[in-house]
Design an enzyme around this catalytic site. Structure first.
Site, PDB file in Angstrom:
ATOM      1  N   LEU A 208      10.702   3.543 -21.501  1.00 28.16           N
ATOM      2  CA  LEU A 208      10.911   3.553 -20.059  1.00 28.16           C
ATOM      3  C   LEU A 208      12.384   3.800 -19.740  1.00 28.16           C
ATOM      4  O   LEU A 208      12.719   4.496 -18.780  1.00 28.16           O
ATOM      5  CB  LEU A 208      10.448   2.238 -19.434  1.00 28.16           C
ATOM      6  CG  LEU A 208      10.622   2.138 -17.910  1.00 28.16           C
ATOM      7  CD1 LEU A 208       9.809   3.223 -17.204  1.00 28.16           C
ATOM      8  CD2 LEU A 208      10.207   0.757 -17.403  1.00 28.16           C
ATOM      9  N   TYR A 209      13.269   3.233 -20.540  1.00 34.11           N
ATOM     10  CA  TYR A 209      14.695   3.474 -20.348  1.00 34.11           C
ATOM     11  C   TYR A 209      14.987   4.971 -20.384  1.00 34.11           C
ATOM     12  O   TYR A 209      15.665   5.516 -19.514  1.00 34.11           O
ATOM     13  CB  TYR A 209      15.499   2.758 -21.437  1.00 34.11           C
ATOM     14  CG  TYR A 209      16.952   3.163 -21.491  1.00 34.11           C
ATOM     15  CD1 TYR A 209      17.835   2.789 -20.491  1.00 34.11           C
ATOM     16  CD2 TYR A 209      17.440   3.940 -22.556  1.00 34.11           C
ATOM     17  CE1 TYR A 209      19.172   3.169 -20.540  1.00 34.11           C
ATOM     18  CE2 TYR A 209      18.762   4.322 -22.608  1.00 34.11           C
ATOM     19  CZ  TYR A 209      19.625   3.939 -21.596  1.00 34.11           C
ATOM     20  OH  TYR A 209      20.939   4.323 -21.639  1.00 34.11           O
TER      21      TYR A 209
END
Length: 474
Positions: free
Chosen positions: A260-261
Protein backbone atom coordinates in the site's frame (compact mmCIF):
# COMPACT_ATOMS: atom_id res chain seq x y z
CA UNK A 1 6.83 14.84 7.32
CA UNK A 2 3.25 10.50 9.61
CA UNK A 3 -0.39 10.55 10.76
CA UNK A 4 -6.31 9.65 14.77
CA UNK A 5 -8.38 10.73 17.40
CA UNK A 6 -9.99 8.22 19.68
CA UNK A 7 -13.74 8.08 20.09
CA UNK A 8 -15.50 11.41 20.53
CA UNK A 9 -15.67 12.61 24.11
CA UNK A 10 -18.94 11.89 25.79
CA UNK A 11 -20.06 9.23 23.29
CA UNK A 12 -20.84 6.73 26.03
CA UNK A 13 -22.76 9.39 27.95
CA UNK A 14 -24.76 10.21 24.84
CA UNK A 15 -25.91 6.60 24.59
CA UNK A 16 -27.03 6.69 28.21
CA UNK A 17 -28.99 9.89 27.64
CA UNK A 18 -30.80 8.40 24.66
CA UNK A 19 -31.75 5.36 26.70
CA UNK A 20 -33.22 7.52 29.47
CA UNK A 21 -35.21 9.63 27.03
CA UNK A 22 -36.59 6.56 25.31
CA UNK A 23 -37.80 5.17 28.61
CA UNK A 24 -39.36 8.48 29.68
CA UNK A 25 -41.38 9.12 26.54
CA UNK A 26 -42.87 5.63 26.45
CA UNK A 27 -43.91 5.45 30.09
CA UNK A 28 -47.68 5.95 30.50
CA UNK A 29 -48.72 8.35 33.31
CA UNK A 30 -51.18 7.04 35.99
CA UNK A 31 -54.79 8.28 35.96
CA UNK A 32 -55.18 11.92 37.05
CA UNK A 33 -57.09 11.02 40.25
CA UNK A 34 -54.09 9.00 41.49
CA UNK A 35 -51.85 12.07 41.61
CA UNK A 36 -50.52 12.73 45.09
CA UNK A 37 -47.54 14.52 46.63
CA UNK A 38 -45.19 11.49 46.49
CA UNK A 39 -45.87 10.95 42.79
CA UNK A 40 -45.33 14.63 42.02
CA UNK A 41 -42.05 14.50 43.92
CA UNK A 42 -40.87 11.53 41.87
CA UNK A 43 -41.95 13.20 38.64
CA UNK A 44 -40.06 16.36 39.55
CA UNK A 45 -37.01 14.35 40.54
CA UNK A 46 -36.85 12.39 37.25
CA UNK A 47 -37.54 15.54 35.22
CA UNK A 48 -34.57 17.25 36.85
CA UNK A 49 -32.41 14.17 36.22
CA UNK A 50 -33.41 14.09 32.55
CA UNK A 51 -32.68 17.78 32.11
CA UNK A 52 -29.33 17.36 33.83
CA UNK A 53 -28.41 14.51 31.53
CA UNK A 54 -29.46 16.54 28.51
CA UNK A 55 -27.34 19.47 29.67
CA UNK A 56 -24.37 17.17 30.28
CA UNK A 57 -24.77 15.68 26.81
CA UNK A 58 -24.77 19.13 25.20
CA UNK A 59 -21.73 20.26 27.17
CA UNK A 60 -19.75 17.11 26.40
CA UNK A 61 -20.68 16.98 22.74
CA UNK A 62 -17.56 17.42 20.52
CA UNK A 63 -19.30 20.10 18.48
CA UNK A 64 -20.14 22.09 21.59
CA UNK A 65 -16.84 21.62 23.40
CA UNK A 66 -13.81 22.14 21.16
CA UNK A 67 -11.61 22.34 24.22
CA UNK A 68 -12.11 18.60 24.69
CA UNK A 69 -10.65 17.73 21.28
CA UNK A 70 -7.11 16.47 20.94
CA UNK A 71 -4.56 19.07 21.96
CA UNK A 72 -2.65 20.84 19.17
CA UNK A 73 0.48 18.87 19.98
CA UNK A 74 -1.34 15.55 19.66
CA UNK A 75 0.75 13.27 17.41
CA UNK A 76 -2.33 11.73 15.83
CA UNK A 77 -4.59 14.33 14.30
CA UNK A 78 -7.67 13.49 12.29
CA UNK A 79 -7.84 15.02 8.83
CA UNK A 80 -11.55 15.45 9.46
CA UNK A 81 -10.91 17.85 12.33
CA UNK A 82 -11.19 21.50 11.22
CA UNK A 83 -7.66 22.96 11.19
CA UNK A 84 -8.73 25.93 13.29
CA UNK A 85 -9.60 23.67 16.22
CA UNK A 86 -6.08 22.17 16.36
CA UNK A 87 -4.07 25.20 15.31
CA UNK A 88 -1.01 25.87 17.46
CA UNK A 89 0.35 28.51 15.12
CA UNK A 90 -0.26 32.15 14.19
CA UNK A 91 0.31 35.55 15.70
CA UNK A 92 2.91 38.26 15.18
CA UNK A 93 5.67 36.49 17.13
CA UNK A 94 5.09 33.24 15.24
CA UNK A 95 5.18 35.03 11.86
CA UNK A 96 8.41 36.81 12.81
CA UNK A 97 10.01 33.46 13.68
CA UNK A 98 8.83 31.94 10.39
CA UNK A 99 10.23 34.82 8.34
CA UNK A 100 13.56 34.76 10.18
CA UNK A 101 14.01 31.05 9.50
CA UNK A 102 13.11 31.43 5.80
CA UNK A 103 15.35 34.46 5.25
CA UNK A 104 18.00 33.87 2.55
CA UNK A 105 21.59 34.48 3.67
CA UNK A 106 23.52 34.18 0.39
CA UNK A 107 23.43 35.78 -3.03
CA UNK A 108 20.90 34.04 -5.28
CA UNK A 109 19.96 31.77 -2.40
CA UNK A 110 16.73 29.82 -2.25
CA UNK A 111 13.85 30.18 0.20
CA UNK A 112 12.71 26.63 0.86
CA UNK A 113 9.87 24.99 2.77
CA UNK A 114 11.04 21.53 3.90
CA UNK A 115 8.15 19.31 4.90
CA UNK A 116 8.95 16.36 7.14
CA UNK A 117 11.90 18.40 8.43
CA UNK A 118 12.04 16.45 11.70
CA UNK A 119 12.28 13.23 9.72
CA UNK A 120 15.48 11.43 8.78
CA UNK A 121 16.12 12.81 5.28
CA UNK A 122 14.36 16.08 6.05
CA UNK A 123 16.64 16.92 8.97
CA UNK A 124 19.85 16.28 7.01
CA UNK A 125 18.60 18.12 3.92
CA UNK A 126 17.40 21.16 5.89
CA UNK A 127 20.74 21.36 7.71
CA UNK A 128 22.71 21.15 4.45
CA UNK A 129 20.62 23.89 2.83
CA UNK A 130 21.00 26.14 5.86
CA UNK A 131 24.79 25.62 5.92
CA UNK A 132 25.11 27.03 2.43
CA UNK A 133 22.99 30.08 3.27
CA UNK A 134 19.54 29.22 1.94
CA UNK A 135 16.43 30.27 3.81
CA UNK A 136 14.87 27.14 5.31
CA UNK A 137 11.57 26.66 7.15
CA UNK A 138 10.58 23.21 8.38
CA UNK A 139 7.16 21.63 8.85
CA UNK A 140 6.47 18.41 10.74
CA UNK A 141 3.63 16.95 12.82
CA UNK A 142 5.95 14.83 15.05
CA UNK A 143 3.63 11.81 14.82
CA UNK A 144 4.30 8.68 16.85
CA UNK A 145 4.93 6.16 14.03
CA UNK A 146 8.27 5.87 15.80
CA UNK A 147 9.63 7.58 18.92
CA UNK A 148 8.73 11.30 18.68
CA UNK A 149 11.66 12.07 21.01
CA UNK A 150 14.03 11.25 18.16
CA UNK A 151 12.16 13.70 15.91
CA UNK A 152 12.28 16.37 18.62
CA UNK A 153 16.02 15.77 18.87
CA UNK A 154 16.43 16.36 15.15
CA UNK A 155 14.32 19.54 15.39
CA UNK A 156 16.51 20.76 18.26
CA UNK A 157 19.55 20.10 16.10
CA UNK A 158 18.05 22.25 13.34
CA UNK A 159 17.04 24.97 15.81
CA UNK A 160 20.68 25.40 16.81
CA UNK A 161 21.49 26.22 13.18
CA UNK A 162 18.60 28.66 12.88
CA UNK A 163 15.98 26.45 11.24
CA UNK A 164 12.52 26.67 12.78
CA UNK A 165 10.31 23.57 12.42
CA UNK A 166 6.62 24.45 12.54
CA UNK A 167 4.56 21.87 14.43
CA UNK A 168 1.73 21.19 11.99
CA UNK A 169 0.15 18.64 9.68
CA UNK A 170 0.88 18.51 5.95
CA UNK A 171 -2.85 18.08 5.28
CA UNK A 172 -3.78 21.26 7.18
CA UNK A 173 -4.79 23.47 4.24
CA UNK A 174 -5.28 26.53 6.44
CA UNK A 175 -1.77 26.27 7.86
CA UNK A 176 -0.21 25.73 4.43
CA UNK A 177 -2.04 28.75 3.02
CA UNK A 178 -0.76 30.83 5.93
CA UNK A 179 2.85 29.71 5.42
CA UNK A 180 2.76 30.58 1.71
CA UNK A 181 1.17 33.91 2.59
CA UNK A 182 3.87 34.79 5.13
CA UNK A 183 6.83 33.60 3.01
CA UNK A 184 7.17 33.76 -0.82
CA UNK A 185 8.95 30.39 -1.05
CA UNK A 186 10.95 29.82 -4.21
CA UNK A 187 11.09 26.06 -3.64
CA UNK A 188 9.50 23.26 -1.64
CA UNK A 189 11.32 20.07 -0.64
CA UNK A 190 8.40 17.79 0.20
CA UNK A 191 9.60 14.88 2.34
CA UNK A 192 6.64 14.49 4.72
CA UNK A 193 5.14 11.02 4.36
CA UNK A 194 3.86 8.02 6.21
CA UNK A 195 6.83 5.72 5.74
CA UNK A 196 7.30 1.98 6.06
CA UNK A 197 5.92 -0.96 4.12
CA UNK A 198 4.73 -3.25 6.91
CA UNK A 199 2.92 -0.63 9.01
CA UNK A 200 0.30 -0.39 6.25
CA UNK A 201 -1.01 -3.77 7.40
CA UNK A 202 -1.82 -2.15 10.75
CA UNK A 203 -2.91 1.39 9.81
CA UNK A 204 -3.65 1.65 6.08
CA UNK A 205 -5.59 4.92 6.31
CA UNK A 206 -2.55 6.82 7.63
CA UNK A 207 -0.88 6.26 4.27
CA UNK A 208 -3.83 7.59 2.32
CA UNK A 209 -4.20 10.62 4.61
CA UNK A 210 -0.56 11.66 4.47
CA UNK A 211 0.86 10.37 1.19
CA UNK A 212 -2.18 11.18 -0.95
CA UNK A 213 -4.37 13.76 0.81
CA UNK A 214 -1.33 15.52 2.27
CA UNK A 215 0.34 15.77 -1.12
CA UNK A 216 -2.83 17.18 -2.68
CA UNK A 217 -3.10 19.77 0.11
CA UNK A 218 0.48 20.89 -0.52
CA UNK A 219 0.01 21.07 -4.29
CA UNK A 220 -3.18 23.09 -3.83
CA UNK A 221 -1.35 25.58 -1.63
CA UNK A 222 1.54 25.79 -4.09
CA UNK A 223 -0.58 26.31 -7.21
CA UNK A 224 -2.51 29.11 -5.46
CA UNK A 225 0.67 30.79 -4.20
CA UNK A 226 2.18 33.84 -5.83
CA UNK A 227 4.84 33.19 -6.88
CA UNK A 228 4.40 29.47 -7.44
CA UNK A 229 7.36 27.53 -6.03
CA UNK A 230 9.23 24.71 -7.78
CA UNK A 231 8.60 21.45 -5.93
CA UNK A 232 10.98 18.55 -5.35
CA UNK A 233 9.39 15.65 -3.52
CA UNK A 234 10.20 12.17 -2.28
CA UNK A 235 8.67 9.31 -4.17
CA UNK A 236 10.17 5.87 -3.51
CA UNK A 237 11.96 2.95 -5.11
CA UNK A 238 8.98 0.93 -3.85
CA UNK A 239 6.99 2.10 -6.89
CA UNK A 240 8.90 -0.48 -8.99
CA UNK A 241 7.04 -3.15 -7.04
CA UNK A 242 7.01 -6.49 -8.86
CA UNK A 243 9.14 -5.17 -11.73
CA UNK A 244 11.73 -7.84 -12.60
CA UNK A 245 13.92 -5.75 -14.91
CA UNK A 246 17.13 -4.73 -13.12
CA UNK A 247 18.63 -2.30 -12.49
CA UNK A 248 15.44 -0.29 -12.01
CA UNK A 249 15.21 2.52 -14.53
CA UNK A 250 12.88 5.54 -14.49
CA UNK A 251 11.04 4.35 -17.62
CA UNK A 252 10.37 0.84 -16.22
CA UNK A 253 6.85 -0.29 -15.32
CA UNK A 254 5.52 1.04 -12.02
CA UNK A 255 1.92 -0.18 -12.26
CA UNK A 256 2.34 -3.31 -10.11
CA UNK A 257 2.98 -2.11 -6.54
CA UNK A 258 3.63 -4.76 -3.91
CA UNK A 259 2.48 -2.71 -0.91
CA UNK A 260 0.00 0.00 0.00
CA UNK A 261 2.90 2.34 0.72
CA UNK A 262 4.17 1.82 -2.82
CA UNK A 263 0.66 2.33 -4.21
CA UNK A 264 0.29 5.70 -2.44
CA UNK A 265 3.68 6.83 -3.76
CA UNK A 266 2.71 5.76 -7.27
CA UNK A 267 -0.58 7.64 -6.85
CA UNK A 268 1.46 10.66 -5.80
CA UNK A 269 3.43 10.56 -9.03
CA UNK A 270 0.21 10.52 -11.07
CA UNK A 271 -1.29 13.34 -9.02
CA UNK A 272 1.88 15.38 -9.47
CA UNK A 273 1.56 14.98 -13.24
CA UNK A 274 -1.98 16.38 -13.09
CA UNK A 275 -0.86 19.51 -11.23
CA UNK A 276 2.02 19.99 -13.64
CA UNK A 277 -0.27 19.60 -16.64
CA UNK A 278 -3.15 21.79 -15.41
CA UNK A 279 -1.47 24.39 -13.20
CA UNK A 280 2.09 24.61 -14.51
CA UNK A 281 3.79 23.51 -11.29
CA UNK A 282 7.44 22.53 -11.66
CA UNK A 283 7.66 19.04 -10.14
CA UNK A 284 10.58 16.68 -9.58
CA UNK A 285 10.05 13.21 -8.05
CA UNK A 286 13.00 11.51 -6.38
CA UNK A 287 12.85 7.74 -5.93
CA UNK A 288 14.99 6.98 -2.88
CA UNK A 289 16.66 3.57 -2.44
CA UNK A 290 17.04 2.30 1.17
CA UNK A 291 18.51 5.35 2.87
CA UNK A 292 20.61 4.80 6.03
CA UNK A 293 22.89 6.78 8.32
CA UNK A 294 23.09 8.78 11.58
CA UNK A 295 19.78 10.05 12.99
CA UNK A 296 18.06 7.35 10.93
CA UNK A 297 14.66 5.72 11.26
CA UNK A 298 14.22 3.07 14.00
CA UNK A 299 11.92 1.02 11.73
CA UNK A 300 14.76 0.35 9.25
CA UNK A 301 16.61 -2.99 9.43
CA UNK A 302 20.11 -1.57 10.02
CA UNK A 303 18.76 0.45 12.97
CA UNK A 304 16.83 -2.26 14.82
CA UNK A 305 19.48 -4.88 13.97
CA UNK A 306 21.97 -2.68 15.83
CA UNK A 307 19.61 -2.31 18.78
CA UNK A 308 18.85 -6.02 19.02
CA UNK A 309 22.43 -7.20 18.51
CA UNK A 310 23.59 -5.02 21.41
CA UNK A 311 20.72 -6.32 23.56
CA UNK A 312 21.54 -9.94 22.73
CA UNK A 313 18.17 -10.49 21.07
CA UNK A 314 17.77 -12.63 17.92
CA UNK A 315 17.45 -10.78 14.63
CA UNK A 316 15.28 -12.02 11.77
CA UNK A 317 16.94 -12.26 8.37
CA UNK A 318 14.52 -12.92 5.53
CA UNK A 319 15.13 -15.18 2.57
CA UNK A 320 13.14 -15.23 -0.65
CA UNK A 321 12.58 -17.89 -3.28
CA UNK A 322 15.35 -17.62 -5.88
CA UNK A 323 14.68 -20.30 -8.43
CA UNK A 324 16.03 -23.64 -7.24
CA UNK A 325 17.39 -22.23 -3.99
CA UNK A 326 16.75 -19.60 -1.37
CA UNK A 327 18.41 -16.18 -1.67
CA UNK A 328 18.82 -13.53 0.99
CA UNK A 329 17.11 -10.18 0.55
CA UNK A 330 19.28 -7.56 -1.18
CA UNK A 331 19.03 -3.79 -1.00
CA UNK A 332 20.66 -0.86 -2.77
CA UNK A 333 21.79 0.76 0.51
CA UNK A 334 22.32 4.51 0.00
CA UNK A 335 24.07 6.70 2.57
CA UNK A 336 22.22 9.80 3.73
CA UNK A 337 24.88 12.28 2.55
CA UNK A 338 24.58 10.97 -1.01
CA UNK A 339 20.79 11.30 -0.90
CA UNK A 340 21.05 14.88 0.40
CA UNK A 341 23.41 15.79 -2.45
CA UNK A 342 20.81 14.49 -4.87
CA UNK A 343 18.04 16.50 -3.19
CA UNK A 344 20.07 19.70 -3.29
CA UNK A 345 21.02 19.16 -6.93
CA UNK A 346 17.35 18.60 -7.82
CA UNK A 347 16.43 21.89 -6.14
CA UNK A 348 19.23 23.77 -7.88
CA UNK A 349 18.29 22.47 -11.33
CA UNK A 350 14.50 22.70 -10.99
CA UNK A 351 13.07 25.02 -13.59
CA UNK A 352 10.42 27.54 -12.48
CA UNK A 353 6.72 26.91 -12.23
CA UNK A 354 4.75 28.72 -14.92
CA UNK A 355 1.39 29.28 -13.28
CA UNK A 356 0.01 32.65 -12.32
CA UNK A 357 -3.16 33.19 -10.34
CA UNK A 358 -3.60 29.43 -10.27
CA UNK A 359 -3.56 29.21 -14.10
CA UNK A 360 -0.90 27.65 -16.30
CA UNK A 361 0.93 30.10 -18.56
CA UNK A 362 3.22 27.61 -20.29
CA UNK A 363 5.01 24.22 -20.01
CA UNK A 364 6.75 23.51 -16.71
CA UNK A 365 9.41 20.89 -15.86
CA UNK A 366 8.22 17.42 -14.83
CA UNK A 367 11.09 15.12 -13.86
CA UNK A 368 11.69 11.77 -12.15
CA UNK A 369 15.06 10.49 -10.88
CA UNK A 370 16.40 7.43 -9.09
CA UNK A 371 18.70 8.20 -6.15
CA UNK A 372 20.49 5.02 -5.11
CA UNK A 373 23.96 3.63 -4.61
CA UNK A 374 23.91 1.33 -7.69
CA UNK A 375 25.41 -1.57 -5.68
CA UNK A 376 22.77 -3.88 -4.17
CA UNK A 377 24.12 -5.95 -1.29
CA UNK A 378 22.60 -8.87 0.65
CA UNK A 379 21.19 -8.10 4.08
CA UNK A 380 23.46 -10.84 5.47
CA UNK A 381 26.45 -8.66 4.55
CA UNK A 382 24.85 -5.76 6.41
CA UNK A 383 24.71 -7.98 9.51
CA UNK A 384 28.33 -9.07 9.03
CA UNK A 385 29.50 -5.44 8.99
CA UNK A 386 27.42 -4.54 12.05
CA UNK A 387 28.88 -7.48 14.00
CA UNK A 388 32.41 -6.23 13.32
CA UNK A 389 31.62 -2.63 14.19
CA UNK A 390 29.68 -3.49 17.36
CA UNK A 391 32.10 -6.30 18.31
CA UNK A 392 29.12 -8.47 19.16
CA UNK A 393 28.01 -11.67 17.43
CA UNK A 394 24.43 -11.54 16.15
CA UNK A 395 21.94 -14.29 16.93
CA UNK A 396 20.42 -14.84 13.48
CA UNK A 397 17.02 -16.32 12.77
CA UNK A 398 16.69 -16.97 9.04
CA UNK A 399 13.09 -17.29 7.81
CA UNK A 400 11.21 -17.15 4.55
CA UNK A 401 9.99 -13.66 3.68
CA UNK A 402 6.27 -13.25 4.51
CA UNK A 403 3.78 -11.63 2.14
CA UNK A 404 3.91 -8.26 3.85
CA UNK A 405 4.66 -6.01 0.88
CA UNK A 406 8.45 -6.27 0.94
CA UNK A 407 10.27 -7.01 -2.32
CA UNK A 408 13.30 -9.32 -2.55
CA UNK A 409 15.75 -6.81 -4.05
CA UNK A 410 16.23 -3.22 -5.19
CA UNK A 411 18.84 -1.94 -7.63
CA UNK A 412 18.99 1.61 -8.95
CA UNK A 413 20.04 2.77 -12.38
CA UNK A 414 21.15 6.35 -11.67
CA UNK A 415 22.52 7.26 -15.09
CA UNK A 416 19.79 9.88 -15.64
CA UNK A 417 20.53 11.56 -12.28
CA UNK A 418 24.25 11.43 -13.06
CA UNK A 419 23.72 13.10 -16.40
CA UNK A 420 21.23 15.78 -15.38
CA UNK A 421 21.94 16.36 -11.67
CA UNK A 422 25.62 15.47 -11.44
CA UNK A 423 24.62 12.81 -8.89
CA UNK A 424 27.48 10.46 -7.96
CA UNK A 425 27.10 8.42 -4.76
CA UNK A 426 30.45 7.88 -3.07
CA UNK A 427 29.84 6.20 0.31
CA UNK A 428 30.25 2.42 0.58
CA UNK A 429 28.32 0.35 3.14
CA UNK A 430 31.31 -0.20 5.45
CA UNK A 431 32.02 3.53 5.70
CA UNK A 432 28.39 4.52 6.06
CA UNK A 433 27.61 1.95 8.75
CA UNK A 434 30.72 2.97 10.69
CA UNK A 435 29.39 6.53 10.88
CA UNK A 436 25.94 5.28 11.86
CA UNK A 437 27.23 3.01 14.62
CA UNK A 438 29.37 5.81 16.05
CA UNK A 439 26.29 8.08 16.21
CA UNK A 440 24.07 5.31 17.59
CA UNK A 441 26.41 4.51 20.46
CA UNK A 442 26.94 8.18 21.33
CA UNK A 443 23.20 8.85 21.26
CA UNK A 444 21.85 5.73 23.01
CA UNK A 445 24.88 4.23 24.81
CA UNK A 446 27.41 6.99 25.57
CA UNK A 447 29.22 4.83 28.12
CA UNK A 448 29.76 2.12 25.51
CA UNK A 449 30.88 4.70 22.97
CA UNK A 450 33.47 5.99 25.44
CA UNK A 451 34.80 2.48 26.04
CA UNK A 452 35.17 1.85 22.32
CA UNK A 453 36.92 5.20 21.92
CA UNK A 454 39.38 4.37 24.70
CA UNK A 455 39.98 0.91 23.23
CA UNK A 456 40.64 2.45 19.83
CA UNK A 457 43.01 4.98 21.38
CA UNK A 458 45.01 2.30 23.19
CA UNK A 459 45.25 0.21 20.01
CA UNK A 460 46.56 3.26 18.15
CA UNK A 461 49.22 3.84 20.84
CA UNK A 462 50.26 0.21 20.63
CA UNK A 463 50.57 0.49 16.88
CA UNK A 464 52.74 3.61 17.20
CA UNK A 465 54.92 1.83 19.76
CA UNK A 466 55.56 -1.09 17.45
CA UNK A 467 56.52 1.32 14.68
CA UNK A 468 58.35 3.88 16.79
CA UNK A 469 61.11 4.64 14.34
CA UNK A 470 58.76 5.55 11.53
CA UNK A 471 56.58 7.58 13.87
CA UNK A 472 59.46 9.73 15.08
CA UNK A 473 60.52 10.37 11.53
CA UNK A 474 57.31 12.26 10.72
Amino acid sequence: MAPQLTGAPGSAGAAAVKTQFHHYHHHRLPPRHHHHPSFLSKLAFWSICSLSLLLAFLLLSPSAAPALRAAPESPRRSLHTPPSSTASWGGAAWEKRVRASARVRRTRGLSILVTGAAGFVGCHAAAALRRRGDGVLGLDNFNDYYDPALKRGRAALLARSGVYVVDGDIADAELLAKLFDVVPFTHVLHLAAQAGVRHALVDPMSYVRTNVAGLVALLEAARAASPQPAIVWASSSSVYGLNSHVPFCEHDRTDRPASLYAATKKAGEEIAHVYNHIYGLSLTALRFFTVYGPWGRPDMAYFFFTRDILAGRPITVYESAGGAHQTTISRDFTYIDDIVKGCVAALDTAGPSTGSGGKKQGPAPFRTYNLGNTSPLPVTLLVDVLEKLLKVKAVRKVVKMPRNGDVPYTHANVSLAQRELGYRPSTDLQTGLKKFVRWYLEYYHPELAEKQKQRGSSNAKGSRGRNGSSSSAR
